[in-house]
Design an enzyme around this catalytic site. Structure first.
Site, PDB file in Angstrom:
ATOM      1  N   SER A   7       0.858  -1.194   0.000  1.00 25.09           N
ATOM      2  CA  SER A   7       0.000   0.000   0.000  1.00 25.09           C
ATOM      3  C   SER A   7       0.889   1.236   0.000  1.00 25.09           C
ATOM      4  O   SER A   7       1.629   1.475   0.967  1.00 25.09           O
ATOM      5  CB  SER A   7      -0.877   0.026   1.251  1.00 25.09           C
ATOM      6  OG  SER A   7      -1.336   1.353   1.476  1.00 25.09           O
ATOM      7  N   HIS A  32      -1.068  -1.409  -4.395  1.00 24.74           N
ATOM      8  CA  HIS A  32      -2.352  -1.078  -3.780  1.00 24.74           C
ATOM      9  C   HIS A  32      -2.400   0.420  -3.530  1.00 24.74           C
ATOM     10  O   HIS A  32      -1.571   0.975  -2.799  1.00 24.74           O
ATOM     11  CB  HIS A  32      -2.499  -1.846  -2.459  1.00 24.74           C
ATOM     12  CG  HIS A  32      -3.831  -1.719  -1.808  1.00 24.74           C
ATOM     13  ND1 HIS A  32      -4.900  -2.528  -2.116  1.00 24.74           N
ATOM     14  CD2 HIS A  32      -4.259  -0.868  -0.846  1.00 24.74           C
ATOM     15  CE1 HIS A  32      -5.927  -2.167  -1.356  1.00 24.74           C
ATOM     16  NE2 HIS A  32      -5.567  -1.179  -0.581  1.00 24.74           N
ATOM     17  N   ASP A  34      -4.471   3.480  -2.118  1.00 23.69           N
ATOM     18  CA  ASP A  34      -5.570   3.788  -1.179  1.00 23.69           C
ATOM     19  C   ASP A  34      -6.108   5.186  -1.425  1.00 23.69           C
ATOM     20  O   ASP A  34      -5.451   6.178  -1.113  1.00 23.69           O
ATOM     21  CB  ASP A  34      -5.066   3.680   0.268  1.00 23.69           C
ATOM     22  CG  ASP A  34      -5.011   2.241   0.725  1.00 23.69           C
ATOM     23  OD1 ASP A  34      -4.002   1.829   1.306  1.00 23.69           O
ATOM     24  OD2 ASP A  34      -5.995   1.522   0.476  1.00 23.69           O
ATOM     25  N   MET A  36      -8.827   8.000  -0.619  1.00 24.60           N
ATOM     26  CA  MET A  36      -9.726   8.402   0.462  1.00 24.60           C
ATOM     27  C   MET A  36     -10.272   9.799   0.175  1.00 24.60           C
ATOM     28  O   MET A  36      -9.523  10.688  -0.234  1.00 24.60           O
ATOM     29  CB  MET A  36      -8.960   8.423   1.791  1.00 24.60           C
ATOM     30  CG  MET A  36      -8.322   7.090   2.128  1.00 24.60           C
ATOM     31  SD  MET A  36      -7.340   7.214   3.634  1.00 24.60           S
ATOM     32  CE  MET A  36      -6.652   5.565   3.666  1.00 24.60           C
ATOM     33  N   HIS A  65      -8.128   1.107  -4.365  1.00 22.37           N
ATOM     34  CA  HIS A  65      -9.060   0.848  -3.255  1.00 22.37           C
ATOM     35  C   HIS A  65      -9.804   2.145  -2.990  1.00 22.37           C
ATOM     36  O   HIS A  65      -9.244   3.067  -2.387  1.00 22.37           O
ATOM     37  CB  HIS A  65      -8.261   0.380  -2.025  1.00 22.37           C
ATOM     38  CG  HIS A  65      -9.091   0.191  -0.808  1.00 22.37           C
ATOM     39  ND1 HIS A  65      -8.521   0.059   0.452  1.00 22.37           N
ATOM     40  CD2 HIS A  65     -10.428   0.117  -0.626  1.00 22.37           C
ATOM     41  CE1 HIS A  65      -9.487  -0.114   1.351  1.00 22.37           C
ATOM     42  NE2 HIS A  65     -10.649  -0.066   0.724  1.00 22.37           N
ATOM     43  N   MET A  67     -11.976   4.250  -1.099  1.00 20.95           N
ATOM     44  CA  MET A  67     -12.635   4.505   0.178  1.00 20.95           C
ATOM     45  C   MET A  67     -13.332   5.861   0.051  1.00 20.95           C
ATOM     46  O   MET A  67     -12.906   6.877   0.620  1.00 20.95           O
ATOM     47  CB  MET A  67     -11.607   4.499   1.316  1.00 20.95           C
ATOM     48  CG  MET A  67     -11.061   3.112   1.612  1.00 20.95           C
ATOM     49  SD  MET A  67      -9.588   3.132   2.623  1.00 20.95           S
ATOM     50  CE  MET A  67      -8.349   3.341   1.348  1.00 20.95           C
ATOM     51  N   MET A 137     -11.472  -5.802   5.127  1.00 20.90           N
ATOM     52  CA  MET A 137     -10.722  -4.819   5.916  1.00 20.90           C
ATOM     53  C   MET A 137     -10.459  -5.387   7.299  1.00 20.90           C
ATOM     54  O   MET A 137     -11.386  -5.871   7.972  1.00 20.90           O
ATOM     55  CB  MET A 137     -11.490  -3.502   6.019  1.00 20.90           C
ATOM     56  CG  MET A 137     -11.624  -2.741   4.709  1.00 20.90           C
ATOM     57  SD  MET A 137     -10.057  -2.437   3.866  1.00 20.90           S
ATOM     58  CE  MET A 137      -9.233  -1.386   5.054  1.00 20.90           C
ATOM     59  N   ASP A 175      -6.464  -6.181   4.460  1.00 15.04           N
ATOM     60  CA  ASP A 175      -5.906  -4.828   4.380  1.00 15.04           C
ATOM     61  C   ASP A 175      -6.024  -4.153   5.746  1.00 15.04           C
ATOM     62  O   ASP A 175      -7.117  -3.855   6.206  1.00 15.04           O
ATOM     63  CB  ASP A 175      -6.697  -4.049   3.324  1.00 15.04           C
ATOM     64  CG  ASP A 175      -6.198  -2.626   3.130  1.00 15.04           C
ATOM     65  OD1 ASP A 175      -6.710  -1.955   2.226  1.00 15.04           O
ATOM     66  OD2 ASP A 175      -5.312  -2.188   3.896  1.00 15.04           O
TER      67      ASP A 175
HETATM   68  C1  DX5 Z   1      -7.060   1.834   5.065  1.00 13.62           C
HETATM   69  C2  DX5 Z   1      -5.825   1.558   4.296  1.00 13.62           C
HETATM   70  C3  DX5 Z   1      -4.724   0.968   5.189  1.00 13.62           C
HETATM   71  C4  DX5 Z   1      -3.465   0.684   4.456  1.00 13.62           C
HETATM   72  C5  DX5 Z   1      -2.652  -0.402   5.102  1.00 13.62           C
HETATM   73  O1  DX5 Z   1      -6.812   2.561   6.178  1.00 13.62           O
HETATM   74  O2  DX5 Z   1      -6.164   0.645   3.276  1.00 13.62           O
HETATM   75  O3  DX5 Z   1      -5.270  -0.196   5.755  1.00 13.62           O
HETATM   76  O4  DX5 Z   1      -3.720   0.261   3.179  1.00 13.62           O
HETATM   77  O5  DX5 Z   1      -2.054   0.178   6.171  1.00 13.62           O
HETATM   78  P1  DX5 Z   1      -0.990  -0.600   7.097  1.00 13.62           P
HETATM   79  O6  DX5 Z   1      -0.436  -1.759   6.303  1.00 13.62           O
HETATM   80  O7  DX5 Z   1       0.056   0.434   7.398  1.00 13.62           O
HETATM   81  O8  DX5 Z   1      -1.769  -1.049   8.284  1.00 13.62           O
HETATM   82 ZN    ZN Z   2      -6.506  -0.326   1.099  1.00  8.66          ZN
END
Ligand code: DX5
Ligand code: ZN
Length: 223
Positions: A7, A32, A34, A36, A65, A67, A137, A175
């Site tokens: 990620s 990956h 992320d 947001m 991903h 979000m 998740m 994740d």
């Molecule tokens: C949602 C994100 C995180 C990230 C992974 O908050 O999707 O979960 O990708 O973060 P780590 O591996 O640092 O927990």
């Molecule tokens: Zn993610």
């Protein structure tokens, strides 16, 4: 087969391309990303411009991903930027079949269904034959570096049972809080794709070694 999906949320963005290539050296299968929007989750992260920037750097699949509250409004931008897989949250699309079919059919991309740790997994079961992956998740999304939620392990085990019965090709991706400890438990429970941000880009051994180490642990856990 286990796959590592670094990620980039946890990466040093001043060296993003270089770091992604480092994870590839360690055996990373995909990237990956992320995304947001500050509404679905209380954080604002990155948009399609990051996919556009990474596309010429790596041949590995770029999985997005989302979000975000309105995933459908972002699809064209991410696909045009070079995304290979779109993952959206069922919490904001309670009847996801139309969007699943649009992503797979009209856009010709892989599609994943994501859900938070408090979402009932029996509501995911009806879609397991329509998707390429489930994103289970294992933290409440919004920030990297959170602790794995232990109740996730039983959920993964149940998802593995359903997928083995209904659609063995569907991947189980986890994740949040995935590191050298939790990757063993989640792999043994049936996950086969592991998102890791902090455990890779925050590792003192560097992204290549950290990725290789996670891949080895995930692989051994299922032997
Ligand atoms: C949602 C994100 C995180 C990230 C992974 O908050 O999707 O979960 O990708 O973060 P780590 O591996 O640092 O927990
Ligand atoms: Zn993610």
């Amino acid at each position: 087969m286990a796959y590592i999906a670094p990620s980039i949320l946890a990466a040093d963005f001043s060296r993003l391309g270089e770091l992604v290539l480092e994870t590839e050296k360690g055996g990373a299968d995909r990237v990956h990303i992320d995304v947001m929007d500050g509404h679905f989750v209380p954080n604002l992260s990155m948009g399609s411009v990051v996919v556009k920037g990474l596309r010429p750097v790596t041949k590995r699949p770029l999985e997005v991903h989302l979000m975000v509250e309105r995933p459908a409004s972002f699809l064209d931008g991410f696909v045009a930027a070079g995304a290979d897989t779109i993952i959206f949250h069922i919490e904001v699309v309670p009847e996801p079949l139309e969007l699943i079919q649009h992503i797979r059919g009209s856009l010709g991309k892989k599609v994943g269904l994501a859900f938070n740790p408090d979402y009932p997994i029996d509501k995911i079961e009806p879609y397991l034959t329509d998707i390429d992956l489930v994103l289970c998740m294992t933290v409440f999304p919004g920030f990297g570096g959170q602790a794995y939620i232990p109740e996730s392990t039983a959920r993964i085990r149940q998802l593995r049972r359903w997928i083995n019965e209904q659609n063995p090709k569907c991947e189980i991706e986890v994740d949040g809080g995935i590191d050298v400890h939790t990757i063993v438990a989640t792999s043994a429970a049936g996950a086969n794709v592991f998102v890791a941000g902090t455990a890779i880009f925050g590792s003192k051994y560097g992204p290549a070694v950290a990725t290789a180490n996670l891949l080895a642990l995930a692989t051994i856990a299922v032997e």
